[in-house]
Design a protein around this motif. Structure first.
Motif, PDB file in Angstrom:
ATOM      1  N   THR A   1       0.816  -1.220   0.000  1.00  0.00           N
ATOM      2  CA  THR A   1       0.000   0.000   0.000  1.00  0.00           C
ATOM      3  C   THR A   1       0.847   1.266   0.000  1.00  0.00           C
ATOM      4  N   ASP A   2       2.116   1.162   0.437  1.00  0.00           N
ATOM      5  CA  ASP A   2       2.991   2.338   0.429  1.00  0.00           C
ATOM      6  C   ASP A   2       3.906   2.365  -0.794  1.00  0.00           C
ATOM      7  N   LYS A   3       3.481   1.648  -1.867  1.00  0.00           N
ATOM      8  CA  LYS A   3       4.138   1.681  -3.170  1.00  0.00           C
ATOM      9  C   LYS A   3       5.524   1.050  -3.175  1.00  0.00           C
ATOM     10  N   ARG A   4       5.768   0.107  -2.280  1.00  0.00           N
ATOM     11  CA  ARG A   4       7.023  -0.634  -2.299  1.00  0.00           C
ATOM     12  C   ARG A   4       6.748  -2.032  -2.858  1.00  0.00           C
ATOM     13  N   THR A   5       7.777  -2.608  -3.485  1.00  0.00           N
ATOM     14  CA  THR A   5       7.583  -3.901  -4.135  1.00  0.00           C
ATOM     15  C   THR A   5       7.238  -4.983  -3.123  1.00  0.00           C
ATOM     16  N   LEU A   6       6.109  -5.625  -3.336  1.00  0.00           N
ATOM     17  CA  LEU A   6       5.669  -6.695  -2.441  1.00  0.00           C
ATOM     18  C   LEU A   6       6.207  -8.042  -2.893  1.00  0.00           C
ATOM     19  N   TRP A   7       6.071  -8.322  -4.181  1.00  0.00           N
ATOM     20  CA  TRP A   7       6.502  -9.626  -4.700  1.00  0.00           C
ATOM     21  C   TRP A   7       7.594  -9.421  -5.742  1.00  0.00           C
ATOM     22  N   CYS A   8       7.231  -8.785  -6.857  1.00  0.00           N
ATOM     23  CA  CYS A   8       8.220  -8.510  -7.887  1.00  0.00           C
ATOM     24  C   CYS A   8       7.637  -7.552  -8.916  1.00  0.00           C
TER      25      CYS A   8
ATOM     26  N   VAL B   1      16.191 -15.108 -31.715  1.00  0.00           N
ATOM     27  CA  VAL B   1      15.406 -14.075 -31.060  1.00  0.00           C
ATOM     28  C   VAL B   1      15.447 -14.344 -29.566  1.00  0.00           C
ATOM     29  N   VAL B   2      15.832 -13.344 -28.800  1.00  0.00           N
ATOM     30  CA  VAL B   2      15.918 -13.490 -27.353  1.00  0.00           C
ATOM     31  C   VAL B   2      14.683 -12.881 -26.704  1.00  0.00           C
ATOM     32  N   GLN B   3      13.996 -13.687 -25.917  1.00  0.00           N
ATOM     33  CA  GLN B   3      12.884 -13.183 -25.110  1.00  0.00           C
ATOM     34  C   GLN B   3      13.415 -13.013 -23.691  1.00  0.00           C
ATOM     35  N   ALA B   4      13.651 -11.776 -23.325  1.00  0.00           N
ATOM     36  CA  ALA B   4      14.273 -11.464 -22.041  1.00  0.00           C
ATOM     37  C   ALA B   4      13.218 -11.098 -21.009  1.00  0.00           C
ATOM     38  N   ILE B   5      13.097 -11.943 -20.001  1.00  0.00           N
ATOM     39  CA  ILE B   5      12.207 -11.663 -18.875  1.00  0.00           C
ATOM     40  C   ILE B   5      13.024 -10.951 -17.803  1.00  0.00           C
ATOM     41  N   VAL B   6      12.634  -9.748 -17.473  1.00  0.00           N
ATOM     42  CA  VAL B   6      13.341  -8.956 -16.473  1.00  0.00           C
ATOM     43  C   VAL B   6      12.448  -8.802 -15.248  1.00  0.00           C
ATOM     44  N   SER B   7      12.969  -9.201 -14.089  1.00  0.00           N
ATOM     45  CA  SER B   7      12.184  -9.124 -12.854  1.00  0.00           C
ATOM     46  C   SER B   7      13.018  -8.504 -11.747  1.00  0.00           C
ATOM     47  N   THR B   8      12.341  -7.881 -10.809  1.00  0.00           N
ATOM     48  CA  THR B   8      13.017  -7.369  -9.615  1.00  0.00           C
ATOM     49  C   THR B   8      12.508  -8.145  -8.401  1.00  0.00           C
ATOM     50  N   THR B   9      13.353  -8.254  -7.396  1.00  0.00           N
ATOM     51  CA  THR B   9      12.915  -8.848  -6.138  1.00  0.00           C
ATOM     52  C   THR B   9      12.603  -7.750  -5.138  1.00  0.00           C
ATOM     53  N   THR B  10      11.760  -8.047  -4.194  1.00  0.00           N
ATOM     54  CA  THR B  10      11.527  -7.103  -3.112  1.00  0.00           C
ATOM     55  C   THR B  10      12.769  -7.046  -2.226  1.00  0.00           C
ATOM     56  N   GLY B  11      13.100  -5.855  -1.745  1.00  0.00           N
ATOM     57  CA  GLY B  11      14.272  -5.718  -0.893  1.00  0.00           C
ATOM     58  C   GLY B  11      13.941  -5.733   0.591  1.00  0.00           C
ATOM     59  N   GLN B  12      12.653  -5.769   0.905  1.00  0.00           N
ATOM     60  CA  GLN B  12      12.245  -5.721   2.303  1.00  0.00           C
ATOM     61  C   GLN B  12      12.586  -7.028   3.016  1.00  0.00           C
ATOM     62  N   GLU B  13      13.201  -6.919   4.175  1.00  0.00           N
ATOM     63  CA  GLU B  13      13.673  -8.090   4.908  1.00  0.00           C
ATOM     64  C   GLU B  13      12.542  -9.049   5.278  1.00  0.00           C
ATOM     65  N   ARG B  14      11.351  -8.511   5.512  1.00  0.00           N
ATOM     66  CA  ARG B  14      10.241  -9.375   5.943  1.00  0.00           C
ATOM     67  C   ARG B  14       9.753 -10.290   4.832  1.00  0.00           C
ATOM     68  N   PHE B  15      10.190 -10.022   3.593  1.00  0.00           N
ATOM     69  CA  PHE B  15       9.779 -10.855   2.469  1.00  0.00           C
ATOM     70  C   PHE B  15      10.939 -11.673   1.925  1.00  0.00           C
ATOM     71  N   LEU B  16      11.870 -12.029   2.792  1.00  0.00           N
ATOM     72  CA  LEU B  16      13.057 -12.786   2.390  1.00  0.00           C
ATOM     73  C   LEU B  16      12.702 -14.047   1.617  1.00  0.00           C
ATOM     74  N   ALA B  17      11.699 -14.786   2.093  1.00  0.00           N
ATOM     75  CA  ALA B  17      11.349 -16.062   1.473  1.00  0.00           C
ATOM     76  C   ALA B  17      10.927 -15.896   0.021  1.00  0.00           C
ATOM     77  N   THR B  18      10.317 -14.787  -0.327  1.00  0.00           N
ATOM     78  CA  THR B  18       9.862 -14.592  -1.706  1.00  0.00           C
ATOM     79  C   THR B  18      11.032 -14.366  -2.647  1.00  0.00           C
ATOM     80  N   ARG B  19      12.130 -13.800  -2.157  1.00  0.00           N
ATOM     81  CA  ARG B  19      13.264 -13.472  -3.017  1.00  0.00           C
ATOM     82  C   ARG B  19      13.895 -14.724  -3.610  1.00  0.00           C
ATOM     83  N   GLU B  20      14.086 -15.729  -2.796  1.00  0.00           N
ATOM     84  CA  GLU B  20      14.687 -16.960  -3.291  1.00  0.00           C
ATOM     85  C   GLU B  20      13.782 -17.602  -4.347  1.00  0.00           C
ATOM     86  N   TYR B  21      12.492 -17.536  -4.137  1.00  0.00           N
ATOM     87  CA  TYR B  21      11.547 -18.127  -5.081  1.00  0.00           C
ATOM     88  C   TYR B  21      11.581 -17.385  -6.415  1.00  0.00           C
TER      89      TYR B  21
END
Length: 203
Positions: free
Chosen positions: A54-61, A76-96
């Motif tokens: 709700t405060d506009k920070r990345t929750l998942w990616c 032809v390269v199909q490049a999927i670009v994703s970001t991880t959340t940097g918030q410590e409370r969502f550590l488990a989602t980053r590895e996934y």
């Protein structure tokens, strides 16, 4: 990565590549993401998604797909670009979210007070990617800060190599991703990493 004039004779091979943007919270991963979308707007396959708190920070990616043509090698390269959340409370989602990545851009903060967070997040990325041995390129963001850490001090504190035998890559790359006119190496680091991942897939 500009398209070449040569046209492929045979049907091009489609190669999927997944590139992750990793780093501590509020370092500018999403800003880099948006900068890439502007730079390569004509290569976008989709509008992309952003899952936020709700405060506009990345929750998942954040995630988007680009398509780049390389007629000289008939692919032809199909490049999927994703970001991880940097918030410590969502550590488990980053590895996934990192799963099946072919390469990673580690985005670091130029604020000397954030070096502990930089180091912790970098070690986390290296640990999670240890089995896959993906290439990791480092982007030092927020170079416009008045107290921005020097490159030498950053390299020392991060334990990065001081010698670059190939002299083709910058260690680290530098950016000010929120500067739309002069963002620095935002597109360069992405292009260099994409080419390196493609080279690995084709050899």
């Amino acid at each position: 990565m500009e398209d070449l004039d040569t046209q492929p004779i045979f049907k091009p091979k489609y190669i999927p590549i997944k590139i992750m943007y990793w780093g501590p919270g509020e370092v500018g991963k999403t800003t880099n993401f948006e900068c890439l979308k502007r730079k390569f707007a004509t290569k976008l396959v989709s509008k992309g998604i952003s899952i936020e708190t709700t405060d506009k920070r990345t929750l998942w990616c954040d995630s988007v797909t680009f398509e780049f043509q390389f007629p000289s090698i008939n692919c032809v390269v199909q490049a999927i670009v994703s970001t991880t959340t940097g918030q410590e409370r969502f550590l488990a989602t980053r590895e996934y979210v990192l799963e099946n990545a072919d390469g990673a851009v580690f985005v670091a903060d130029s604020d000397p007070k954030k070096m502990a967070s930089n180091c912790r997040s970098f070690e986390e990325l290296k640990s999670f990617s240890q089995k896959s041995q993906i290439p990791i390129y480092i982007l030092l963001n927020k170079r416009d800060l008045p107290n921005a850490i020097s490159i030498n001090e950053f390299v020392t504190q991060m334990g990065l190599p001081t010698q670059n035998p190939t002299k083709l890559l910058k260690i680290p790359y530098e950016s000010t991703a929120n500067d739309t006119k002069n963002p620095g190496d935002v597109s360069r680091i992405f292009s260099d990493l994409l080419v390196e991942v493609l080279r690995r897939k084709l050899t």
